[in-house]
Design a protein around this motif. Structure first.
Motif, mmCIF file in Angstrom:
data_model
loop_
_atom_site.group_PDB
_atom_site.id
_atom_site.type_symbol
_atom_site.label_atom_id
_atom_site.label_comp_id
_atom_site.label_asym_id
_atom_site.label_seq_id
_atom_site.Cartn_x
_atom_site.Cartn_y
_atom_site.Cartn_z
ATOM 1 N N GLY A 122 34.101 46.662 11.645
ATOM 2 C CA GLY A 122 33.449 47.315 12.778
ATOM 3 C C GLY A 122 32.023 46.819 12.972
ATOM 4 N N ILE A 123 31.288 46.712 11.890
ATOM 5 C CA ILE A 123 29.898 46.232 11.965
ATOM 6 C C ILE A 123 29.876 44.765 12.396
ATOM 7 N N ALA A 124 30.785 43.984 11.842
ATOM 8 C CA ALA A 124 30.881 42.575 12.250
ATOM 9 C C ALA A 124 31.243 42.471 13.734
ATOM 10 N N ALA A 125 32.112 43.366 14.205
ATOM 11 C CA ALA A 125 32.489 43.366 15.629
ATOM 12 C C ALA A 125 31.279 43.620 16.517
ATOM 13 N N VAL A 126 30.427 44.563 16.132
ATOM 14 C CA VAL A 126 29.219 44.846 16.917
ATOM 15 C C VAL A 126 28.292 43.625 16.925
ATOM 16 N N ALA A 127 28.132 42.989 15.776
ATOM 17 C CA ALA A 127 27.263 41.804 15.704
ATOM 18 C C ALA A 127 27.808 40.674 16.579
ATOM 19 N N VAL A 128 29.101 40.416 16.506
ATOM 20 C CA VAL A 128 29.702 39.342 17.295
ATOM 21 C C VAL A 128 29.737 39.722 18.778
ATOM 22 N N LEU A 129 29.937 40.993 19.073
ATOM 23 C CA LEU A 129 29.879 41.459 20.459
ATOM 24 C C LEU A 129 28.476 41.233 21.033
ATOM 25 N N THR A 130 27.464 41.400 20.201
ATOM 26 C CA THR A 130 26.090 41.117 20.624
ATOM 27 C C THR A 130 25.947 39.651 21.019
ATOM 28 N N VAL A 131 26.513 38.751 20.225
ATOM 29 C CA VAL A 131 26.493 37.319 20.560
ATOM 30 C C VAL A 131 27.197 37.090 21.899
ATOM 31 N N ALA A 132 28.334 37.758 22.107
ATOM 32 C CA ALA A 132 29.078 37.608 23.369
ATOM 33 C C ALA A 132 28.257 38.093 24.557
ATOM 34 N N VAL A 133 27.576 39.225 24.411
ATOM 35 C CA VAL A 133 26.763 39.765 25.502
ATOM 36 C C VAL A 133 25.597 38.824 25.809
ATOM 37 N N VAL A 134 24.896 38.389 24.775
ATOM 38 C CA VAL A 134 23.758 37.485 24.978
ATOM 39 C C VAL A 134 24.226 36.169 25.616
ATOM 40 N N ALA A 135 25.328 35.619 25.121
ATOM 41 C CA ALA A 135 25.863 34.373 25.698
ATOM 42 C C ALA A 135 26.329 34.597 27.130
ATOM 43 N N GLY A 136 26.907 35.750 27.408
ATOM 44 C CA GLY A 136 27.320 36.068 28.780
ATOM 45 C C GLY A 136 26.136 36.127 29.725
ATOM 46 N N ILE A 137 25.058 36.734 29.271
ATOM 47 C CA ILE A 137 23.833 36.799 30.082
ATOM 48 C C ILE A 137 23.297 35.386 30.313
ATOM 49 N N ALA A 138 23.281 34.582 29.269
ATOM 50 C CA ALA A 138 22.773 33.210 29.382
ATOM 51 C C ALA A 138 23.675 32.349 30.272
ATOM 52 N N ALA A 176 29.086 25.030 27.464
ATOM 53 C CA ALA A 176 29.050 25.358 26.032
ATOM 54 C C ALA A 176 28.696 26.828 25.835
ATOM 55 N N ILE A 177 27.781 27.328 26.654
ATOM 56 C CA ILE A 177 27.406 28.745 26.554
ATOM 57 C C ILE A 177 28.580 29.623 26.986
ATOM 58 N N ALA A 178 29.279 29.217 28.040
ATOM 59 C CA ALA A 178 30.459 29.969 28.487
ATOM 60 C C ALA A 178 31.538 29.961 27.400
ATOM 61 N N ASP A 179 31.705 28.810 26.736
ATOM 62 C CA ASP A 179 32.673 28.731 25.631
ATOM 63 C C ASP A 179 32.253 29.638 24.470
ATOM 64 N N LEU A 180 30.959 29.667 24.163
ATOM 65 C CA LEU A 180 30.452 30.561 23.121
ATOM 66 C C LEU A 180 30.725 32.011 23.495
ATOM 67 N N HIS A 181 30.485 32.361 24.750
ATOM 68 C CA HIS A 181 30.739 33.721 25.240
ATOM 69 C C HIS A 181 32.213 34.092 25.056
ATOM 70 N N ARG A 182 33.112 33.226 25.503
ATOM 71 C CA ARG A 182 34.555 33.499 25.381
ATOM 72 C C ARG A 182 34.985 33.560 23.917
ATOM 73 N N GLY A 183 34.517 32.614 23.116
ATOM 74 C CA GLY A 183 34.884 32.591 21.698
ATOM 75 C C GLY A 183 34.396 33.823 20.956
ATOM 76 N N ALA A 184 33.137 34.191 21.194
ATOM 77 C CA ALA A 184 32.595 35.389 20.538
ATOM 78 C C ALA A 184 33.341 36.641 21.005
ATOM 79 N N SER A 185 33.704 36.675 22.279
ATOM 80 C CA SER A 185 34.463 37.825 22.793
ATOM 81 C C SER A 185 35.823 37.940 22.110
#
Length: 189
Positions: free
Chosen positions: A18-34, A47-56
């Motif tokens: 669960g904690i790891a999910a929140v951390a990785v979800l944070t990466v997805a949100v930040v990458a989505g914004i970027a 590459a940022i879009a790929d990071l967003h999808r992968g983190a999601s």
């Protein structure tokens, strides 16, 4: 492994995922914004879009592991209905309910992403904006539900997540931001 050791392992696995999910979800949100920024940054937009999808996808997997491991843990008292119906749980109903809301929002965002081409860009974007509600709800759930809420390591992880998203939102909404700059120039005319 005895019942007690197995239960402790399931609880730790559930909590950790669960904690790891929140951390990785944070990466997805930040990458989505970027990815939607329109600004020049060091990585290509794809590459940022790929990071967003992968983190999601990783966050989705971690949420699944989180829920399944806690369903298997008899001490967690998690029922199938608790995963779907918010605030129905016997254990910490408010905090668990927030987790259920986060899962429900996550499902909506993932389904909209999978059906993006059928929904059209406007509907997709509208549903996808639920991620901005999903992230803080998931973070609050993590801080309120678990036994680690007051531990410095969890507060550090939560603080880092908050700072990352706050920085991304600040960067995105800055007055010199490309899209906002165009809107401001148009409205000034």
């Amino acid at each position: 492994m005895g019942h007690s050791a197995m239960t402790e392992a399931l609880w730790a696995f559930g909590r950790g995922s669960g904690i790891a999910a929140v951390a990785v979800l944070t990466v997805a949100v930040v990458a989505g914004i970027a990815a939607r920024s329109g600004r020049a940054i060091t990585l290509p937009r794809t590459a940022i879009a790929d990071l967003h999808r992968g983190a999601s996808l990783i966050a989705c997997t971690l949420v699944g592991i989180h829920v399944l491991s806690l369903l298997a843990d008899p001490d967690a008292q998690l029922r199938l209905i608790d995963i779907v119906v918010p605030f129905a749980a016997n254990y910490r109903p408010m905090w668990m309910g927030l987790g259920t809301v986060a899962v429900d929002l996550f499902i909506a965002v993932v389904v909209s992403a999978l059906l993006r081409h059928r929904l059209g860009p406007r509907t997709f974007r509208l549903i996808h904006w639920a991620a901005y509600g999903l992230w803080p709800v998931a973070l609050i759930h993590a801080l309120g539900t678990g036994t680690d809420a007051a531990r410095p390591w969890l507060l550090t992880v939560a603080g880092a997540c908050i700072l990352a998203v706050a920085a991304a939102v600040t960067w995105r909404t800055a007055s010199n931001f490309t899209e906002f700059g165009r809107i401001q120039r148009r409205s000034a005319r």
